[in-house]
Design a protein around this motif. Structure first.
Motif, mmCIF file in Angstrom:
data_model
loop_
_atom_site.group_PDB
_atom_site.id
_atom_site.type_symbol
_atom_site.label_atom_id
_atom_site.label_comp_id
_atom_site.label_asym_id
_atom_site.label_seq_id
_atom_site.Cartn_x
_atom_site.Cartn_y
_atom_site.Cartn_z
ATOM 1 N N GLY A 1 -12.602 -16.929 0.920
ATOM 2 C CA GLY A 1 -13.749 -16.478 0.261
ATOM 3 C C GLY A 1 -13.471 -15.063 -0.426
ATOM 4 N N ILE A 2 -12.761 -14.165 0.405
ATOM 5 C CA ILE A 2 -12.242 -12.899 -0.252
ATOM 6 C C ILE A 2 -11.388 -13.296 -1.591
ATOM 7 C CG2 ILE A 2 -10.990 -10.709 0.177
ATOM 8 C CD1 ILE A 2 -11.960 -11.185 3.009
ATOM 9 N N GLU B 1 -11.602 -20.595 10.915
ATOM 10 C CA GLU B 1 -11.910 -19.356 10.388
ATOM 11 C C GLU B 1 -11.208 -18.414 9.292
ATOM 12 O OE1 GLU B 1 -12.108 -17.068 13.809
ATOM 13 O OE2 GLU B 1 -13.708 -18.233 14.773
ATOM 14 N N SER B 2 -10.060 -19.316 8.727
ATOM 15 C CA SER B 2 -9.484 -18.646 7.671
ATOM 16 C C SER B 2 -10.192 -18.627 6.450
ATOM 17 C CB SER B 2 -8.029 -19.323 7.657
ATOM 18 O OG SER B 2 -8.013 -20.547 7.368
ATOM 19 N N SER B 3 -11.111 -19.773 6.586
ATOM 20 C CA SER B 3 -11.932 -19.819 5.205
ATOM 21 C C SER B 3 -12.489 -18.335 4.569
ATOM 22 C CB SER B 3 -12.916 -20.890 5.439
ATOM 23 O OG SER B 3 -13.927 -20.331 6.420
ATOM 24 N N ARG B 4 -12.705 -17.427 5.464
ATOM 25 C CA ARG B 4 -13.152 -16.307 5.261
ATOM 26 C C ARG B 4 -12.298 -15.443 4.321
ATOM 27 N NH1 ARG B 4 -11.569 -15.413 10.378
ATOM 28 N NH2 ARG B 4 -10.391 -13.338 10.961
ATOM 29 N N PHE B 5 -10.908 -15.758 4.623
ATOM 30 C CA PHE B 5 -9.964 -15.175 3.563
ATOM 31 C C PHE B 5 -9.730 -15.671 2.228
ATOM 32 C CE2 PHE B 5 -7.747 -14.950 7.975
ATOM 33 C CZ PHE B 5 -8.261 -13.817 8.258
ATOM 34 N N ALA C 1 -10.465 -7.751 6.911
ATOM 35 C CA ALA C 1 -11.060 -8.952 7.639
ATOM 36 C C ALA C 1 -10.315 -9.879 8.662
ATOM 37 C CB ALA C 1 -11.447 -10.237 6.381
ATOM 38 N N GLU D 1 -13.579 -14.140 -4.514
ATOM 39 C CA GLU D 1 -14.411 -12.873 -4.906
ATOM 40 C C GLU D 1 -13.585 -12.114 -5.802
ATOM 41 O OE1 GLU D 1 -16.324 -10.723 -1.711
ATOM 42 O OE2 GLU D 1 -17.457 -12.552 -1.011
#
Length: 298
Positions: A193-194, A187-191, A214, A197
């Motif tokens: 992604g930030i 789930e660290s992949s969301r970081f 997040a 961006e």
């Protein structure tokens, strides 16, 4: 665009974290650079070898530097990421060797850096030390991510000992698996992604606030209260041990054994009362203010 990811790992956890964070980035090249210390640190560790690394880790005296790094392929990187771990409430010795290396300091000068710590649960003093290293190198920390072992404090002490000394990370009959959970790593992949961006927009001033929103740092105030107290005592013990010799000197074994006994006593006898004292004595508004100071990058 390009991200340079420098990492140190023994068990493979830090590299796994790095690859999940930055593995899928459209239009962004990611170059991984392994940190290789000249001193070989064993894995699994023996108890003696592990505690022999304590004084130098706490005092910031790496026994050796790192192998020379080829940096020509990351000179044009738009962002630098360092992924590692904490040892004894401080950056691991290989990370300290990395940050104090003159070639690395020259590379970091003027760069924006994200620091990722995959640790047990005490990360604050490591964060402060990394900020100091980056300041000395004239670099700027623009983000930090902390992935922690989710087990209760005393349980994670037992599992990390089983992992480091016996090489057993998986869950057993009574104890859960050690380290950062596979789910948290995925789930660290969301970081990542930030970070991507912000890299595209160039609005780095917003990065840490967005990471915190997040869930990039799970703030556990009672644990960090213990960490701050422990860090001070570790400093006294480290100096006491070093007076008998430098890294690898057998003359300091008795003092290291005394520290080991002290550490077990503090962890299993004193720390539960320390956490209770924290909850009884610290007002909520102080915790909120301290949380902001500890989790930001300034």
């Amino acid at each position: 665009m390009k991200i340079a990811v420098f990492y140190y790992t023994q068990s493979g956890q830090a590299l796994s974290v790095a690859r999940h964070l930055f593995g899928k980035m459209d239009g962004i090249s990611v170059v991984y650079k392994q940190i290789v210390p000249l001193t070989v640190y064993p894995y699994p560790w023996s108890k003696n070898a592990f505690f022999d690394a304590f004084p130098e880790t706490r005092l910031g005296i790496p026994p050796s530097g790192i192998a020379p790094m080829v940096l020509s392929d990351v000179e044009d990187a738009d962002l630098t990421v360092v992924v590692g771990q904490s040892w004894f409430l401080s950056p691991s010795l290989p990370l300290q060797s990395f940050f104090t290396d003159e070639q690395v300091k020259g590379y970091l000068a003027g760069r924006k850096v994200v620091f990722v710590n995959a640790c047990r649960n005490m990360w604050l003093m490591t964060s402060r030390k990394v900020k100091a290293y980056l300041s000395e190198a004239h670099a700027q920390m623009v983000g930090q991510i902390v992935l922690q072992d989710e087990a209760p404090n005393l349980v994670s002490v037992l599992t990390v000992i089983r992992w480091l000394i016996y090489g057993r990370k998986e869950a057993g009959w009574l104890l859960p698996a050690s380290g950062v959970s596979p789910r948290a790593i995925r789930e660290s992949s969301r970081f990542g992604g930030i970070v991507a961006e912000v890299l595209r927009s160039g609005e780095y001033a917003q990065l840490q606030e967005r990471l915190l929103a997040a869930g990039a740092i799970k703030y556990k105030p009672s644990i960090l209260f213990l960490e701050k107290a422990g860090h001070r005592m570790f400093g006294l013990w480290a100096k006491f041990v070093r007076r008998k010799g430098n890294y690898g000197d057998p003359r300091r074994r008795t003092r290291l054994n005394l520290f080991y006994a002290y550490l077990l006593t503090v962890l299993f006898v004193v720390s539960p009362f320390g956490q209770l004292f924290f909850y009884l004595s610290y007002p909520l508004q102080h915790v909120a203010r301290q949380r902001r100071e500890d989790c930001l990058c300034v």
